[in-house]
Design a protein around this motif. Structure first.
Motif, PDB file in Angstrom:
ATOM      1  N   ASP A  66      -1.418  -6.839   8.629  1.00 55.05           N
ATOM      2  CA  ASP A  66      -1.465  -5.441   9.066  1.00 55.05           C
ATOM      3  C   ASP A  66      -0.465  -5.173  10.174  1.00 55.05           C
ATOM      4  OD1 ASP A  66      -2.916  -6.843  10.938  1.00 55.05           O
ATOM      5  OD2 ASP A  66      -4.529  -5.370  11.093  1.00 55.05           O
ATOM      6  N   LYS A  70      -7.238  -2.118  12.915  1.00 51.99           N
ATOM      7  CA  LYS A  70      -8.649  -2.017  12.525  1.00 51.99           C
ATOM      8  C   LYS A  70      -8.661  -1.760  11.031  1.00 51.99           C
ATOM      9  CE  LYS A  70     -13.001   0.177  13.787  1.00 51.99           C
ATOM     10  NZ  LYS A  70     -13.639   1.351  14.416  1.00 51.99           N
ATOM     11  N   LYS A 126      -0.889   3.096  11.123  1.00 52.20           N
ATOM     12  CA  LYS A 126      -1.463   1.749  11.082  1.00 52.20           C
ATOM     13  C   LYS A 126      -1.737   1.428   9.624  1.00 52.20           C
ATOM     14  CE  LYS A 126      -3.360   1.949  15.698  1.00 52.20           C
ATOM     15  NZ  LYS A 126      -3.035   0.817  16.582  1.00 52.20           N
ATOM     16  N   ILE A 175      -9.897  -0.480   8.283  1.00 55.89           N
ATOM     17  CA  ILE A 175     -10.856   0.473   7.723  1.00 55.89           C
ATOM     18  C   ILE A 175     -10.182   1.389   6.712  1.00 55.89           C
ATOM     19  CG2 ILE A 175     -12.370   0.562   9.726  1.00 55.89           C
ATOM     20  CD1 ILE A 175     -10.843   3.206  10.499  1.00 55.89           C
ATOM     21  N   SER A 178      -2.553  -1.591   6.568  1.00 54.48           N
ATOM     22  CA  SER A 178      -2.946  -2.967   6.262  1.00 54.48           C
ATOM     23  C   SER A 178      -2.697  -3.225   4.785  1.00 54.48           C
ATOM     24  CB  SER A 178      -4.409  -3.220   6.618  1.00 54.48           C
ATOM     25  OG  SER A 178      -5.273  -2.407   5.871  1.00 54.48           O
ATOM     26  N   GLN A 236       1.550  -1.860  12.752  1.00 51.13           N
ATOM     27  CA  GLN A 236       1.639  -0.510  13.304  1.00 51.13           C
ATOM     28  C   GLN A 236       3.100  -0.093  13.254  1.00 51.13           C
ATOM     29  OE1 GLN A 236      -0.499   0.177  16.967  1.00 51.13           O
ATOM     30  NE2 GLN A 236       1.254   1.195  17.873  1.00 51.13           N
ATOM     31  N   ASN A 292      -4.836   2.724   7.644  1.00 47.53           N
ATOM     32  CA  ASN A 292      -6.025   2.585   8.491  1.00 47.53           C
ATOM     33  C   ASN A 292      -6.066   3.651   9.571  1.00 47.53           C
ATOM     34  OD1 ASN A 292      -4.986  -0.754   8.335  1.00 47.53           O
ATOM     35  ND2 ASN A 292      -6.724   0.022   7.179  1.00 47.53           N
ATOM     36  N   GLY A 293      -4.885   4.160   9.895  1.00 50.96           N
ATOM     37  CA  GLY A 293      -4.832   5.188  10.924  1.00 50.96           C
ATOM     38  C   GLY A 293      -3.496   5.894  10.870  1.00 50.96           C
ATOM     39  N   ILE A 294      -3.522   7.171  11.179  1.00 51.09           N
ATOM     40  CA  ILE A 294      -2.276   7.933  11.273  1.00 51.09           C
ATOM     41  C   ILE A 294      -2.460   8.921  12.407  1.00 51.09           C
ATOM     42  CG2 ILE A 294      -3.011   9.669   9.565  1.00 51.09           C
ATOM     43  CD1 ILE A 294      -0.067   9.690   8.566  1.00 51.09           C
ATOM     44  N   ASN A 350      -8.745   7.578   0.200  1.00 50.99           N
ATOM     45  CA  ASN A 350      -8.554   7.428   1.643  1.00 50.99           C
ATOM     46  C   ASN A 350      -8.004   8.756   2.188  1.00 50.99           C
ATOM     47  OD1 ASN A 350      -7.206   7.029   4.128  1.00 50.99           O
ATOM     48  ND2 ASN A 350      -6.815   4.874   3.679  1.00 50.99           N
ATOM     49  N   ALA A 392      -6.772   9.602   4.962  1.00 52.44           N
ATOM     50  CA  ALA A 392      -5.505   9.511   5.717  1.00 52.44           C
ATOM     51  C   ALA A 392      -4.322   9.437   4.755  1.00 52.44           C
ATOM     52  CB  ALA A 392      -5.517   8.306   6.662  1.00 52.44           C
ATOM     53  N   ALA A 447      -3.778  13.406  12.010  1.00 54.69           N
ATOM     54  CA  ALA A 447      -4.707  12.455  12.620  1.00 54.69           C
ATOM     55  C   ALA A 447      -5.671  11.955  11.581  1.00 54.69           C
ATOM     56  CB  ALA A 447      -5.482  13.124  13.758  1.00 54.69           C
ATOM     57  N   GLY A 448      -5.994  10.688  11.669  1.00 54.83           N
ATOM     58  CA  GLY A 448      -7.008  10.123  10.787  1.00 54.83           C
ATOM     59  C   GLY A 448      -7.162   8.652  11.076  1.00 54.83           C
ATOM     60  N   GLY A 449      -8.401   8.187  11.099  1.00 57.81           N
ATOM     61  CA  GLY A 449      -8.659   6.763  11.250  1.00 57.81           C
ATOM     62  C   GLY A 449      -8.409   6.253  12.645  1.00 57.81           C
ATOM     63  N   TYR A 450      -8.062   4.970  12.694  1.00 55.25           N
ATOM     64  CA  TYR A 450      -8.009   4.269  13.970  1.00 55.25           C
ATOM     65  C   TYR A 450      -6.701   4.553  14.707  1.00 55.25           C
ATOM     66  CZ  TYR A 450      -8.210   0.505  17.362  1.00 55.25           C
ATOM     67  OH  TYR A 450      -8.217  -0.216  18.522  1.00 55.25           O
ATOM     68  N   TRP A 509       0.448  -7.295  13.322  1.00 53.18           N
ATOM     69  CA  TRP A 509      -0.659  -7.826  14.132  1.00 53.18           C
ATOM     70  C   TRP A 509      -1.007  -9.257  13.767  1.00 53.18           C
ATOM     71  CZ3 TRP A 509      -0.464  -4.945  17.930  1.00 53.18           C
ATOM     72  CH2 TRP A 509      -0.427  -3.559  17.844  1.00 53.18           C
ATOM     73  N   GLN A 519       2.468   7.735  14.645  1.00 55.32           N
ATOM     74  CA  GLN A 519       2.102   6.331  14.493  1.00 55.32           C
ATOM     75  C   GLN A 519       1.343   6.140  13.191  1.00 55.32           C
ATOM     76  OE1 GLN A 519      -1.211   4.402  16.880  1.00 55.32           O
ATOM     77  NE2 GLN A 519       0.573   3.862  18.093  1.00 55.32           N
ATOM     78  N   PRO A 542     -10.517   5.169   6.570  1.00 49.71           N
ATOM     79  CA  PRO A 542     -11.125   6.148   7.465  1.00 49.71           C
ATOM     80  C   PRO A 542     -11.957   7.186   6.721  1.00 49.71           C
ATOM     81  CG  PRO A 542      -8.728   6.417   7.415  1.00 49.71           C
ATOM     82  CD  PRO A 542      -9.052   5.255   6.547  1.00 49.71           C
TER      83      PRO A 542
END
Lengths: 469, 469
Positions: free
Chosen positions: B211, A325, B335, A327, B337, B213, B313-315, A234, A236, A316-319, B372, B333, A329
């Motif tokens: 999941d 979400k 995210k 995923i 899961s 945030q 899932n996101g950063i 992954n 991220a 930065a990466g993913g949602y 979430w 931030q 990423p």
């Protein structure tokens, strides 16, 4: 370094007093020109500002005062050779462009219609940097008047650029192309400040900067974390792992060899920093921060002025939208900057980073590193004779012991240092409350006149105590 | 579990063969209704789809077939009690809504005008999920015809929702509100698939999901990394440190107690997974990934099917535009899961995460965690008598040993499991090439008829071998 300053020169003071009114009137005229380099609509104003300054320098007595074209805004170069051929050569650096400003931003008066109130001159550029460039014009005249000379005690050059507020995009090229004309023994940068209105200080160095972007590539598209999560790399996670691994528990940078060659603070420098009236709570307010945090074993001032750092400027990466979400990423990105100090080589850090990143990424994660650029650090040792001249001149002007600071940021002064291979001195009289880049920028008139006076003492002191080597 | 399957029932096969043509004709009629739940313009079509299905279930013989309203699209509930009062009760789950589809997306023919080509029926919903819901209608009729019964051997219920492709937003409420009517001894989910066309498989579990945030707050605004970098906490660094600390060197999740209670794979299950014809290169292509990576000591299939995971899932934090920007960002931030497996409690993971995050952040970094939602994992042990009935029914239909899979994702089946407190069985005949959510979705007609046949055998086998406890 904290000996009692020499008494001021009454002839210098008298000359400055006699010419103060005309000096401020001229400065006001210059400040009325909205030389905003960032705004193409003000391109003519930036040129007008350069031409006004060149004319003013000629009136001051500089036999040479030229407009130097760049691919962007024009710079001004002026030269006044000493009548002593063996005198050292000093190049003054500043800039004649200013930050954008409009009454609507919160100014109490028109930013390009200077107003004097309570001993302060309010105008865009009053402190950054027209005021600090301009004090040298009256300074050199006071130097000549008080000493009876017809030419300065040093070979004096000025380079006043027109794009500093736009990141000096053409400045390194300009310096390289004009290196012959710019040749000197020291650079005096007048685009900085002092600790506070009560504490005259000389900045002895700036940190350097090298920054980069690391792009990480995982799956060719975002994939479902239920179907594939936990079984494929992954990007991220990997971006986070790289960023997290940059520092150890003591907040020291972990890149191999990062601290090799670092010019460490001497005990004297640490003691001098510690003597400054530092209010950490006030500093934290200025930092908009809620606690200090940094390299173990160093004070806040040491950390920002004299220690090399690594910083995550962006990740930065993913949602990133609302909610979740699930995923894995496809991509992630890190933006890193390294502040460097004297003794560090940006090229070596870049090379180490390349290997370090490649070694830490698992199979299945592609990557690319892009380095944006490098500004070198500069540092003038406390014992340097030119620095000592500056300290004496400033102490004589202020009638107080001069203390020492450094600058955590990085600036075009380093280009001059690098290309011309000379030490950099910082002669600035601005104070933190002057509001650089903010509404209601101002300069304290009493300090501005101390700048004039320091400039008036500096050239003679340099010629007397330093041979330029 | 891999004994030779019982021979097929010739009466079942004959009945199916006799009614195949009418069955496919009816399915085609249903597939023509574009019941796209995500598109408000198709709301009437979704309702028409529900009404059509309810009518078809009544024609099939279900004495009860109702439209169940929700705050969104309607579901269909049907019930056909057994004539044996003590028979177990089974609830079939599926959905009658479909993903959006348009010829412009790359379909070779109109997605809502079903076409039979080369033994495949092409239409949106052919596999996901109308085809797999509909095979139960002919299945139960074949069951009755072949056994001479007038009612099924089990109490049969169907719940076919209308919002699965929109995330089942009202499904948990519907199940809770109608729990009395939905009461059963097992749920049969027909919304999944088999390993490949040659390998009949039964899925024995799905992973759960929780999941969240994590918002991190540093300076009140972005600040200059030259002036403050290295001396104040950086929320992007801290987000990276949290994300990086989630896994150890063996890619195991480091949250304290994360693995406590996990129902580990038995040696038998690991051996059964290992027997599947797994092509890692093909799997990586499906994962759009370039290498496998996951928890040490487990195969890829074990990792995605049976191991709990943590995924970024996101950063996000700081500057993300072109080039560099030398700031200490104000916010960051994450995210995250977590996929969970049987034996894990999402509430405990959430509580641990709260403490873990708070303990790891330095002074000067504020934070907020928002969870979430949670979908629980489900797992039916290999030895469960209802599962064994399904395996026998499928083996009899396919004439091959049935193998076992799990599903790495998480679905609404878990809501049924949780509210109704019963095991979940997965009877699906779709294959990975069926193109769920993609252009040219299809169902293999030979497998669809195996679904009919499996359904025909299942109810009798369950009644014979299981008392519903």
């Amino acid at each position: 370094m904290s000996t009692t300053p020499a008494p001021p020169d009454s002839a210098v003071r008298a000359f400055i007093e006699d010419h103060r009114s005309a000096f401020l009137s001229d400065l006001t005229t210059w400040l009325r020109i909205p030389s905003v380099s960032a705004d193409p609509e003000h391109a003519d104003d930036v040129r007008r500002s350069a031409e006004w300054l060149a004319g003013s320098l000629r009136s001051t007595g500089f036999p040479v005062a030229e407009i130097w074209e760049t691919e962007g805004a024009p710079a001004v170069f002026a030269e006044w050779p000493s009548d002593e051929p063996d005198a050292p050569t000093v190049l003054v650096y500043g800039h004649h462009d200013v930050q954008p400003a409009a009454v609507a931003d919160g100014w109490d008066s028109d930013p390009f219609e200077p107003v004097e109130r309570d001993g302060r001159l309010y105008a865009r550029g009053a402190a950054d940097d027209k005021g600090q460039v301009f004090f040298h014009t009256l300074g050199v005249r006071a130097h000549l008047a008080a000493t009876g000379r017809t030419a300065p005690a040093v070979h004096l050059k000025l380079l006043i650029e027109g794009e500093e507020e736009s990141g000096s995009p053409h400045f390194p090229d300009l310096v390289r192309e004009r290196a012959d004309r710019l040749a000197c023994d020291a650079v005096v940068v007048s685009d900085t400040g002092m600790w506070d209105p009560e504490t005259p200080t000389v900045c002895t160095g700036m940190r350097g900067l090298t920054d980069c972007q690391i792009d990480l590539y995982g799956p060719d598209q975002d994939v479902h974390s239920g179907s594939f999560g936990g079984a494929v790399p992954n990007p991220a996670n990997e971006a986070a792992r790289l960023a997290a691994a940059l520092h150890d528990e003591d907040h020291r940078v972990t890149l191999p060899g990062f601290y090799d060659g670092v010019v460490e603070l001497t005990d004297e420098e640490r003691a001098l920093f510690a003597e400054l009236p530092f209010d950490e709570k006030a500093w934290l307010r200025a930092a908009h921060s809620h606690a200090p945090l940094g390299e173990r074993g160093h004070t806040t001032l040491e950390r920002v002025w004299a220690r090399p750092t690594a910083e995550v400027n962006g990740i930065a990466g993913g949602y990133q939208g609302p909610g979740g979400k699930t995923i894995v990423p496809s991509r992630a990105q890190l933006k890193l900057s390294f502040r460097t100090v004297a003794g560090q080589e940006a090229e070596k850090i870049q090379e180490t980073l390349r290997t370090w990143v490649a070694d830490r990424l698992p199979a299945g994660i592609g990557h690319e590193i892009t380095f944006w650029g490098t500004t070198r650090p500069c540092l003038t040792p406390l014992g340097h004779p030119a620095l000592q001249s500056l300290v004496r001149a400033m102490g004589r002007s202020f009638g107080k012991p001069v203390r020492f600071t450094r600058e955590g940021g990085s600036g075009p002064a380093a280009d001059l240092q690098d290309v011309l291979d000379v030490p950099v001195l910082f002669l600035g009289i601005s104070v933190p409350s002057d509001g650089w880049h903010a509404p209601n920028e101002k300069v304290e008139l009493s300090l501005l006149m101390k700048g004039v006076e320091t400039s008036a003492y500096l050239w003679g002191d340099l010629a007397e105590h330093w041979n330029g080597r």
